[in-house]
Write an enzyme that holds these catalytic residues in place. Structure first.
Site, PDB file in Angstrom:
ATOM      1  N   CYS A  70       0.618  -1.219   0.120  1.00 28.13           N
ATOM      2  CA  CYS A  70       0.072   0.057   0.036  1.00 28.13           C
ATOM      3  C   CYS A  70       0.884   1.286  -0.173  1.00 28.13           C
ATOM      4  O   CYS A  70       1.519   1.631   1.152  1.00 28.13           O
ATOM      5  CB  CYS A  70      -1.058  -0.121   1.268  1.00 28.13           C
ATOM      6  SG  CYS A  70      -1.569   1.459   2.106  1.00 28.13           S
ATOM      7  N   CYS A  73       0.317   3.936   2.956  1.00 29.11           N
ATOM      8  CA  CYS A  73       0.845   3.235   4.024  1.00 29.11           C
ATOM      9  C   CYS A  73       2.411   3.523   4.182  1.00 29.11           C
ATOM     10  O   CYS A  73       2.796   3.967   5.137  1.00 29.11           O
ATOM     11  CB  CYS A  73       0.485   1.839   4.217  1.00 29.11           C
ATOM     12  SG  CYS A  73      -1.240   1.370   3.966  1.00 29.11           S
TER      13      CYS A  73
END
Ligand SMILES: [Zn+2]
Length: 143
Positions: A70, A73
């Site tokens: 991600c 993230c």
């Protein structure tokens, strides 16, 4: 009292220490160099040890649900670490890899990542999805 132990690597000398989850608020020190193991760096927790740690701390807990694939993230990771240093012992910052820990991701109903969940005295009190800058993470933990 649980006897679950965490493997925490020392931020000063790199030695791996086994810390009882139940004593997470006691500011454990490194068995090799004697420095504090918990300098505000986020703790990596799993399905296996999450409850033992969150149940043992009297501090507000801020959980970052994330995954290695991600992008947002990974972008937020340095901000999360910076927020941890700023908060010190005022909060406990935790990272949970939602791919590796499906039980926690399911229990908290994580549908998008990153998602930050704040837990106080065992109850969720706030939640925020999407990458945040360090200042907003500190504010979320402190409010
Ligand atoms: Zn050390």
């Amino acid at each position: 009292m649980s006897d679950i132990r965490l493997h925490v690597s020392c931020p000063h000398c790199g030695a791996t220490n086994r810390v009882p989850a139940a004593r997470i608020d006691d500011v454990p020190v490194c068995g090799r160099c004697g420095e504090a193991l918990q300098d505000g760096r986020p703790l990596e927790l799993t399905d296996a040890d999450f409850d033992a740690v969150v149940g043992a701390t009297s501090r507000p807990v801020l959980v970052d649900f994330w995954a290695p694939w991600c992008g947002p993230c990974r972008m937020m990771a340095p901000a999360f670490e910076q927020a941890g240093r700023q908060l010190g012992q005022r909060a406990l910052l935790v990272k949970v890899n939602s791919d590796d820990n499906p039980r926690l991701a399911g229990r908290f109903g994580i549908r998008s990542i990153p998602t930050l969940v704040k837990i106080e005295h065992g109850r969720e009190t706030a939640r925020q999805s999407g990458a945040l800058p360090a200042g907003a993470i500190v504010a979320l933990a402190s409010r």
